[in-house]
Design an enzyme around this catalytic site. Sequence first.
Site: not given
Ligand code: GLY
Ligand code: MN
Ligand code: MN
Length: 434
Positions: A34, A240, A257, A268, A347, A351, A358, A381, A385, A402, A404
Amino acid sequence: MTPFIERRRKLLQQIGNDGIAILFAAPEQRRSNDTTFPFRQDSYFHYLTGFPETESVLVLDGAAQTATLYCRDKDPLRETWDGFRYGPEAAHEAFGLDAAYSISRWHEDLEKLLLNKSRLYALWGVYPEQDRLLMQAWSKVRQYAGQRIQLNTYAPDSLGDVSEILDAMRLVKDGHELALLEEAGEISAKAHIRAMQKTRPGVSELQIEAELLHEFMRHGARFPAYNSIVASGKNACCLHYVENKDVLNDGDLLLIDAGAEYQGYAGDISRTFPVNGKFNPAQKDLYEVVLAANEAAIAAVKPGADWRDLHQMTLRILVQGMVDFKLLQGTVDGNIESLAYQRYYMHGLGHWVGLDVHDVGGRWQNGEPILLQPGMCTTIEPGIYVNAADDIPEAFHNIGIRIEDNVYVTETGGKVYTASVPKSVAGIEEIMRG
Ligand code: GLY
Ligand code: MN
Ligand code: MN
Protein backbone atom coordinates in the site's frame (compact mmCIF):
# COMPACT_ATOMS: atom_id res chain seq x y z
CA MET A 1 0.20 31.74 -13.04
CA THR A 2 0.81 34.00 -16.04
CA PRO A 3 3.16 31.64 -17.95
CA PHE A 4 0.71 28.74 -17.56
CA ILE A 5 -2.25 30.84 -18.71
CA GLU A 6 -0.22 32.05 -21.67
CA ARG A 7 0.69 28.48 -22.69
CA ARG A 8 -2.95 27.42 -22.53
CA ARG A 9 -3.91 30.42 -24.64
CA LYS A 10 -1.36 29.45 -27.28
CA LEU A 11 -2.56 25.87 -27.35
CA LEU A 12 -6.22 26.92 -27.54
CA GLN A 13 -5.39 29.10 -30.52
CA GLN A 14 -3.84 26.16 -32.31
CA ILE A 15 -6.55 23.60 -31.67
CA GLY A 16 -9.01 25.91 -33.41
CA ASN A 17 -12.57 26.88 -32.60
CA ASP A 18 -14.07 23.46 -33.10
CA GLY A 19 -11.39 21.36 -31.46
CA ILE A 20 -11.09 20.10 -27.94
CA ALA A 21 -7.94 18.99 -26.09
CA ILE A 22 -8.04 16.72 -23.07
CA LEU A 23 -4.98 16.10 -20.89
CA PHE A 24 -4.59 13.91 -17.83
CA ALA A 25 -2.57 14.22 -14.65
CA ALA A 26 -0.11 11.41 -13.95
CA PRO A 27 -1.51 8.45 -12.03
CA GLU A 28 0.04 7.42 -8.74
CA GLN A 29 2.49 4.53 -9.10
CA ARG A 30 2.37 1.67 -6.64
CA ARG A 31 5.75 0.79 -5.11
CA SER A 32 4.80 -2.07 -2.76
CA ASN A 33 1.64 -3.27 -1.06
CA ASP A 34 0.00 0.00 0.00
CA THR A 35 2.91 2.39 -0.59
CA THR A 36 3.47 4.49 -3.69
CA PHE A 37 6.44 6.07 -5.44
CA PRO A 38 6.71 9.80 -4.75
CA PHE A 39 4.22 11.51 -7.04
CA ARG A 40 5.62 13.16 -10.16
CA GLN A 41 3.20 15.20 -12.26
CA ASP A 42 2.92 14.48 -15.99
CA SER A 43 5.22 16.93 -17.76
CA TYR A 44 2.61 18.15 -20.29
CA PHE A 45 -0.02 18.52 -17.58
CA HIS A 46 2.41 20.47 -15.45
CA TYR A 47 3.42 22.64 -18.42
CA LEU A 48 -0.19 23.72 -18.93
CA THR A 49 -1.48 23.93 -15.36
CA GLY A 50 1.19 23.88 -12.66
CA PHE A 51 -1.41 21.81 -10.78
CA PRO A 52 0.37 19.28 -8.55
CA GLU A 53 -2.28 16.61 -7.93
CA THR A 54 -3.14 13.25 -9.43
CA GLU A 55 -6.70 12.30 -10.56
CA SER A 56 -7.17 15.52 -12.50
CA VAL A 57 -8.15 16.33 -16.06
CA LEU A 58 -7.60 19.50 -18.07
CA VAL A 59 -10.10 20.32 -20.81
CA LEU A 60 -9.31 23.01 -23.35
CA ASP A 61 -12.46 23.83 -25.26
CA GLY A 62 -11.65 25.47 -28.59
CA ALA A 63 -15.23 26.64 -29.19
CA ALA A 64 -15.49 28.46 -25.88
CA GLN A 65 -11.72 29.15 -25.70
CA THR A 66 -11.78 28.04 -22.06
CA ALA A 67 -9.64 25.96 -19.74
CA THR A 68 -11.50 23.74 -17.27
CA LEU A 69 -9.97 21.56 -14.59
CA TYR A 70 -11.58 18.51 -13.04
CA CYS A 71 -9.91 17.62 -9.75
CA ARG A 72 -10.44 15.83 -6.44
CA ASP A 73 -12.84 17.30 -3.92
CA LYS A 74 -11.74 18.51 -0.55
CA ASP A 75 -11.89 15.58 1.87
CA PRO A 76 -10.96 16.24 5.51
CA LEU A 77 -10.51 12.57 6.33
CA ARG A 78 -8.28 11.77 3.34
CA GLU A 79 -6.36 14.99 3.84
CA THR A 80 -5.65 13.96 7.42
CA TRP A 81 -3.98 10.82 6.09
CA ASP A 82 -2.46 11.86 2.77
CA GLY A 83 -2.13 15.62 2.78
CA PHE A 84 -3.62 18.76 1.32
CA ARG A 85 -5.93 18.84 -1.70
CA TYR A 86 -6.97 22.07 -3.37
CA GLY A 87 -10.50 21.08 -4.27
CA PRO A 88 -12.21 22.66 -7.30
CA GLU A 89 -13.05 25.98 -5.69
CA ALA A 90 -9.55 26.86 -4.55
CA ALA A 91 -7.98 25.37 -7.68
CA HIS A 92 -10.16 27.54 -9.91
CA GLU A 93 -8.80 30.65 -8.25
CA ALA A 94 -5.20 29.62 -7.62
CA PHE A 95 -4.43 28.29 -11.10
CA GLY A 96 -6.09 30.98 -13.18
CA LEU A 97 -8.63 28.60 -14.73
CA ASP A 98 -11.94 29.49 -16.35
CA ALA A 99 -13.70 26.80 -14.34
CA ALA A 100 -12.95 23.88 -12.05
CA TYR A 101 -15.24 20.99 -11.14
CA SER A 102 -15.18 17.83 -9.10
CA ILE A 103 -13.52 14.86 -10.83
CA SER A 104 -16.62 12.87 -9.78
CA ARG A 105 -18.62 14.43 -12.65
CA TRP A 106 -15.90 14.00 -15.26
CA HIS A 107 -17.24 10.81 -16.85
CA GLU A 108 -20.70 12.26 -17.10
CA ASP A 109 -19.46 15.50 -18.68
CA LEU A 110 -17.14 13.87 -21.19
CA GLU A 111 -19.77 13.01 -23.80
CA LYS A 112 -21.26 16.50 -23.64
CA LEU A 113 -17.81 18.00 -24.09
CA LEU A 114 -17.22 15.97 -27.25
CA LEU A 115 -20.49 17.02 -28.86
CA ASN A 116 -20.12 19.57 -31.65
CA LYS A 117 -16.35 19.40 -31.76
CA SER A 118 -14.76 18.26 -34.97
CA ARG A 119 -11.38 17.20 -33.62
CA LEU A 120 -10.39 15.53 -30.36
CA TYR A 121 -6.82 16.15 -29.25
CA ALA A 122 -5.16 14.06 -26.55
CA LEU A 123 -1.80 12.52 -25.65
CA TRP A 124 -2.60 9.13 -27.14
CA GLY A 125 -0.65 6.11 -26.01
CA VAL A 126 0.61 7.49 -22.71
CA TYR A 127 -2.11 6.43 -20.27
CA PRO A 128 -3.91 3.40 -21.74
CA GLU A 129 -6.80 3.60 -19.24
CA GLN A 130 -7.52 7.15 -20.30
CA ASP A 131 -7.23 6.28 -24.00
CA ARG A 132 -9.89 3.65 -23.47
CA LEU A 133 -12.16 6.08 -21.68
CA LEU A 134 -11.87 8.67 -24.43
CA MET A 135 -12.44 6.05 -27.13
CA GLN A 136 -15.54 4.74 -25.39
CA ALA A 137 -17.01 8.21 -25.06
CA TRP A 138 -16.09 9.11 -28.64
CA SER A 139 -17.61 5.93 -29.97
CA LYS A 140 -20.82 6.52 -28.04
CA VAL A 141 -21.16 10.13 -29.16
CA ARG A 142 -20.62 9.06 -32.76
CA GLN A 143 -23.48 6.63 -32.43
CA TYR A 144 -26.06 9.13 -31.33
CA ALA A 145 -24.88 12.55 -32.59
CA GLY A 146 -26.95 13.73 -35.55
CA GLN A 147 -29.68 11.18 -34.89
CA ARG A 148 -33.27 11.31 -33.61
CA ILE A 149 -33.55 13.87 -30.83
CA GLN A 150 -29.88 14.87 -31.28
CA LEU A 151 -30.39 15.93 -34.91
CA ASN A 152 -28.51 19.18 -34.59
CA THR A 153 -25.37 17.73 -33.10
CA TYR A 154 -22.20 16.20 -34.46
CA ALA A 155 -19.29 14.20 -33.08
CA PRO A 156 -15.54 14.65 -33.66
CA ASP A 157 -14.57 13.02 -36.94
CA SER A 158 -10.85 13.03 -36.34
CA LEU A 159 -8.31 12.56 -33.60
CA GLY A 160 -5.26 14.75 -33.12
CA ASP A 161 -2.10 14.17 -31.14
CA VAL A 162 -1.74 17.19 -28.88
CA SER A 163 1.96 16.39 -28.42
CA GLU A 164 2.55 17.59 -31.99
CA ILE A 165 1.58 21.10 -30.92
CA LEU A 166 2.94 20.93 -27.37
CA ASP A 167 6.33 19.47 -28.28
CA ALA A 168 7.01 22.39 -30.60
CA MET A 169 6.01 24.78 -27.81
CA ARG A 170 8.10 22.99 -25.17
CA LEU A 171 11.14 22.93 -27.45
CA VAL A 172 11.48 26.71 -27.17
CA LYS A 173 11.55 27.62 -23.50
CA ASP A 174 9.92 30.79 -22.20
CA GLY A 175 11.61 33.08 -19.67
CA HIS A 176 9.91 31.40 -16.70
CA GLU A 177 11.30 28.03 -17.83
CA LEU A 178 14.81 29.32 -18.51
CA ALA A 179 14.97 30.73 -14.98
CA LEU A 180 13.96 27.36 -13.50
CA LEU A 181 16.38 25.48 -15.74
CA GLU A 182 19.19 27.78 -14.62
CA GLU A 183 18.29 27.08 -11.00
CA ALA A 184 18.22 23.32 -11.65
CA GLY A 185 21.64 23.65 -13.32
CA GLU A 186 23.05 25.70 -10.48
CA ILE A 187 21.87 23.26 -7.81
CA SER A 188 23.22 20.34 -9.84
CA ALA A 189 26.57 22.10 -10.18
CA LYS A 190 26.76 22.64 -6.40
CA ALA A 191 26.10 18.95 -5.87
CA HIS A 192 28.91 17.97 -8.25
CA ILE A 193 31.31 20.28 -6.42
CA ARG A 194 30.34 18.68 -3.12
CA ALA A 195 30.84 15.22 -4.63
CA MET A 196 34.35 16.18 -5.78
CA GLN A 197 35.17 17.45 -2.32
CA LYS A 198 33.95 14.25 -0.64
CA THR A 199 35.62 11.83 -3.04
CA ARG A 200 38.66 9.86 -1.89
CA PRO A 201 39.81 6.21 -2.04
CA GLY A 202 37.77 3.92 0.23
CA VAL A 203 34.53 5.93 0.07
CA SER A 204 31.69 4.11 -1.70
CA GLU A 205 29.80 5.17 -4.80
CA LEU A 206 26.65 5.07 -2.70
CA GLN A 207 28.09 7.54 -0.19
CA ILE A 208 28.86 9.91 -3.04
CA GLU A 209 25.29 9.53 -4.30
CA ALA A 210 24.13 10.50 -0.81
CA GLU A 211 26.28 13.65 -0.99
CA LEU A 212 24.61 14.58 -4.28
CA LEU A 213 21.13 14.09 -2.85
CA HIS A 214 22.07 16.03 0.27
CA GLU A 215 23.02 19.03 -1.82
CA PHE A 216 19.97 18.76 -4.12
CA MET A 217 17.59 18.71 -1.17
CA ARG A 218 19.39 21.39 0.77
CA HIS A 219 18.64 23.72 -2.13
CA GLY A 220 14.98 22.80 -2.49
CA ALA A 221 15.26 20.10 -5.13
CA ARG A 222 13.56 17.13 -3.50
CA PHE A 223 14.34 14.61 -6.24
CA PRO A 224 16.99 13.94 -8.84
CA ALA A 225 15.86 14.42 -12.45
CA TYR A 226 16.92 10.82 -13.19
CA ASN A 227 18.73 8.04 -11.37
CA SER A 228 22.18 9.31 -10.44
CA ILE A 229 25.13 7.60 -12.11
CA VAL A 230 28.12 7.32 -9.78
CA ALA A 231 30.48 5.08 -11.71
CA SER A 232 34.09 4.45 -10.77
CA GLY A 233 36.69 2.59 -12.80
CA LYS A 234 35.22 0.18 -15.30
CA ASN A 235 31.67 0.96 -14.15
CA ALA A 236 31.97 4.21 -16.10
CA CYS A 237 32.03 2.22 -19.34
CA CYS A 238 28.38 1.31 -18.71
CA LEU A 239 26.57 4.44 -19.89
CA HIS A 240 23.67 4.24 -17.45
CA TYR A 241 25.32 2.46 -14.51
CA VAL A 242 23.06 3.21 -11.54
CA GLU A 243 23.84 0.40 -9.10
CA ASN A 244 26.35 2.67 -7.35
CA LYS A 245 27.53 -0.20 -5.18
CA ASP A 246 31.34 -0.29 -5.46
CA VAL A 247 34.09 1.23 -3.36
CA LEU A 248 36.26 3.94 -4.94
CA ASN A 249 39.79 2.76 -5.72
CA ASP A 250 42.97 4.81 -5.69
CA GLY A 251 44.08 5.34 -9.29
CA ASP A 252 40.58 5.08 -10.85
CA LEU A 253 38.49 7.79 -12.39
CA LEU A 254 34.99 8.51 -11.11
CA LEU A 255 32.28 9.49 -13.59
CA ILE A 256 29.24 11.19 -12.08
CA ASP A 257 26.20 11.93 -14.21
CA ALA A 258 23.58 13.51 -11.98
CA GLY A 259 21.13 16.39 -12.00
CA ALA A 260 18.54 17.91 -9.72
CA GLU A 261 14.91 18.37 -10.68
CA TYR A 262 13.85 21.84 -9.60
CA GLN A 263 10.15 22.73 -9.81
CA GLY A 264 9.78 20.15 -12.53
CA TYR A 265 12.86 21.15 -14.55
CA ALA A 266 15.89 18.93 -15.02
CA GLY A 267 19.58 19.58 -14.59
CA ASP A 268 21.87 17.04 -16.30
CA ILE A 269 25.59 17.34 -15.58
CA SER A 270 28.43 14.86 -15.99
CA ARG A 271 31.90 15.29 -14.61
CA THR A 272 34.78 12.82 -14.53
CA PHE A 273 37.64 13.14 -12.07
CA PRO A 274 40.33 11.09 -10.35
CA VAL A 275 39.38 9.33 -7.11
CA ASN A 276 42.73 10.34 -5.59
CA GLY A 277 42.51 13.94 -6.78
CA LYS A 278 45.23 13.80 -9.46
CA PHE A 279 44.89 12.66 -13.10
CA ASN A 280 47.59 10.23 -14.25
CA PRO A 281 49.11 10.90 -17.70
CA ALA A 282 46.87 8.48 -19.65
CA GLN A 283 43.72 9.70 -17.90
CA LYS A 284 44.73 13.28 -18.60
CA ASP A 285 45.42 12.55 -22.28
CA LEU A 286 41.96 11.13 -22.93
CA TYR A 287 40.30 13.66 -20.64
CA GLU A 288 41.73 16.58 -22.62
CA VAL A 289 40.33 15.09 -25.84
CA VAL A 290 36.81 14.88 -24.41
CA LEU A 291 37.12 18.34 -22.90
CA ALA A 292 38.19 19.79 -26.26
CA ALA A 293 35.10 18.24 -27.85
CA ASN A 294 32.85 19.60 -25.08
CA GLU A 295 34.28 23.11 -25.43
CA ALA A 296 34.21 23.14 -29.23
CA ALA A 297 30.54 22.12 -29.24
CA ILE A 298 29.59 24.74 -26.68
CA ALA A 299 31.40 27.42 -28.70
CA ALA A 300 29.39 26.41 -31.78
CA VAL A 301 25.97 26.81 -30.15
CA LYS A 302 24.20 29.73 -31.79
CA PRO A 303 20.95 30.49 -33.61
CA GLY A 304 20.82 28.78 -37.00
CA ALA A 305 23.35 26.06 -36.10
CA ASP A 306 22.54 22.55 -37.33
CA TRP A 307 22.84 19.96 -34.57
CA ARG A 308 24.26 17.41 -37.02
CA ASP A 309 27.19 19.75 -37.74
CA LEU A 310 27.96 20.03 -34.03
CA HIS A 311 27.87 16.27 -33.69
CA GLN A 312 30.15 15.72 -36.70
CA MET A 313 32.60 18.39 -35.63
CA THR A 314 32.98 16.96 -32.14
CA LEU A 315 33.11 13.42 -33.48
CA ARG A 316 36.21 14.39 -35.50
CA ILE A 317 37.89 15.74 -32.35
CA LEU A 318 37.13 12.55 -30.43
CA VAL A 319 38.22 10.23 -33.24
CA GLN A 320 41.41 12.23 -33.79
CA GLY A 321 42.18 11.60 -30.10
CA MET A 322 41.43 7.90 -30.45
CA VAL A 323 43.84 7.69 -33.39
CA ASP A 324 46.53 9.78 -31.66
CA PHE A 325 46.46 7.53 -28.61
CA LYS A 326 46.36 4.33 -30.68
CA LEU A 327 42.93 3.20 -29.61
CA LEU A 328 42.18 3.08 -33.34
CA GLN A 329 44.39 2.33 -36.33
CA GLY A 330 44.12 4.17 -39.64
CA THR A 331 42.76 7.60 -40.47
CA VAL A 332 40.14 9.76 -38.82
CA ASP A 333 37.96 9.67 -41.94
CA GLY A 334 38.36 5.92 -42.31
CA ASN A 335 37.31 5.28 -38.73
CA ILE A 336 34.34 7.60 -39.03
CA GLU A 337 33.30 5.96 -42.30
CA SER A 338 33.58 2.42 -40.87
CA LEU A 339 31.96 3.41 -37.54
CA ALA A 340 34.97 1.79 -35.78
CA TYR A 341 34.90 4.69 -33.29
CA GLN A 342 31.61 3.39 -31.90
CA ARG A 343 33.62 0.94 -29.86
CA TYR A 344 34.55 3.94 -27.67
CA TYR A 345 31.82 6.51 -28.37
CA MET A 346 28.36 5.07 -28.88
CA HIS A 347 25.96 7.90 -28.09
CA GLY A 348 25.00 11.25 -29.53
CA LEU A 349 26.44 14.62 -28.56
CA GLY A 350 23.40 15.54 -26.47
CA HIS A 351 19.66 15.96 -26.17
CA TRP A 352 17.09 18.63 -25.41
CA VAL A 353 16.58 19.20 -21.71
CA GLY A 354 13.56 20.73 -19.98
CA LEU A 355 10.71 19.29 -17.96
CA ASP A 356 11.97 15.90 -19.09
CA VAL A 357 15.67 15.23 -18.84
CA HIS A 358 15.52 13.83 -22.36
CA ASP A 359 13.11 16.49 -23.43
CA VAL A 360 10.57 16.44 -26.22
CA GLY A 361 10.83 18.25 -29.54
CA GLY A 362 12.78 15.82 -31.71
CA ARG A 363 15.38 16.75 -34.30
CA TRP A 364 13.15 17.01 -37.36
CA GLN A 365 10.08 18.94 -38.35
CA ASN A 366 8.28 18.31 -41.64
CA GLY A 367 11.28 16.44 -42.97
CA GLU A 368 13.68 19.30 -42.23
CA PRO A 369 16.29 19.35 -39.47
CA ILE A 370 15.39 21.67 -36.60
CA LEU A 371 18.03 24.41 -36.42
CA LEU A 372 18.98 25.91 -33.06
CA GLN A 373 17.01 28.99 -32.08
CA PRO A 374 16.91 31.19 -28.99
CA GLY A 375 15.23 29.49 -26.04
CA MET A 376 16.17 25.95 -27.01
CA CYS A 377 18.05 24.15 -24.31
CA THR A 378 20.42 21.24 -24.88
CA THR A 379 23.01 19.11 -23.19
CA ILE A 380 26.50 18.84 -24.66
CA GLU A 381 27.99 15.53 -23.53
CA PRO A 382 30.78 13.96 -25.55
CA GLY A 383 32.50 10.94 -24.05
CA ILE A 384 35.08 8.21 -24.54
CA TYR A 385 34.71 4.77 -22.95
CA VAL A 386 37.54 2.24 -23.04
CA ASN A 387 37.02 -1.26 -21.68
CA ALA A 388 40.02 -3.48 -20.97
CA ALA A 389 41.15 -5.44 -24.05
CA ASP A 390 44.35 -7.02 -25.33
CA ASP A 391 44.64 -4.70 -28.35
CA ILE A 392 44.48 -1.52 -26.25
CA PRO A 393 47.40 0.04 -24.36
CA GLU A 394 46.93 -0.95 -20.72
CA ALA A 395 47.14 2.57 -19.38
CA PHE A 396 43.76 3.27 -21.01
CA HIS A 397 41.93 0.23 -19.66
CA ASN A 398 38.67 0.82 -17.76
CA ILE A 399 38.52 4.53 -18.37
CA GLY A 400 35.12 6.09 -19.01
CA ILE A 401 34.93 9.84 -19.45
CA ARG A 402 31.90 12.04 -20.10
CA ILE A 403 31.79 15.80 -19.67
CA GLU A 404 28.27 17.16 -19.84
CA ASP A 405 26.98 20.70 -19.63
CA ASN A 406 23.61 22.34 -20.20
CA VAL A 407 23.36 25.24 -22.60
CA TYR A 408 20.52 27.37 -23.87
CA VAL A 409 20.58 29.25 -27.12
CA THR A 410 20.56 33.05 -26.83
CA GLU A 411 20.13 35.70 -29.56
CA THR A 412 23.85 35.61 -30.26
CA GLY A 413 25.26 32.29 -29.04
CA GLY A 414 24.83 29.90 -26.15
CA LYS A 415 24.64 30.35 -22.40
CA VAL A 416 26.25 27.54 -20.38
CA TYR A 417 24.52 27.57 -17.03
CA THR A 418 26.32 24.59 -15.49
CA ALA A 419 29.76 26.13 -15.72
CA SER A 420 30.26 26.74 -12.01
CA VAL A 421 31.45 23.18 -11.49
CA PRO A 422 35.02 23.02 -12.83
CA LYS A 423 35.98 20.81 -15.74
CA SER A 424 39.57 21.77 -16.54
CA VAL A 425 42.21 19.39 -15.17
CA ALA A 426 43.68 22.18 -13.06
CA GLY A 427 40.25 23.33 -11.82
CA ILE A 428 39.25 19.84 -10.75
CA GLU A 429 42.56 19.08 -9.05
CA GLU A 430 42.35 22.36 -7.17
CA ILE A 431 38.84 21.67 -5.84
CA MET A 432 39.86 18.17 -4.83
CA ARG A 433 42.90 19.44 -2.94
CA GLY A 434 40.35 21.33 -0.86
N1 GLY B 1 21.76 11.28 -17.66
C1 GLY B 1 21.43 10.75 -18.90
C2 GLY B 1 22.00 11.54 -19.96
O1 GLY B 1 22.96 12.23 -19.77
O2 GLY B 1 21.48 11.58 -21.04
MN1 MN C 1 23.58 13.08 -18.00
MN1 MN D 1 22.32 14.01 -20.78
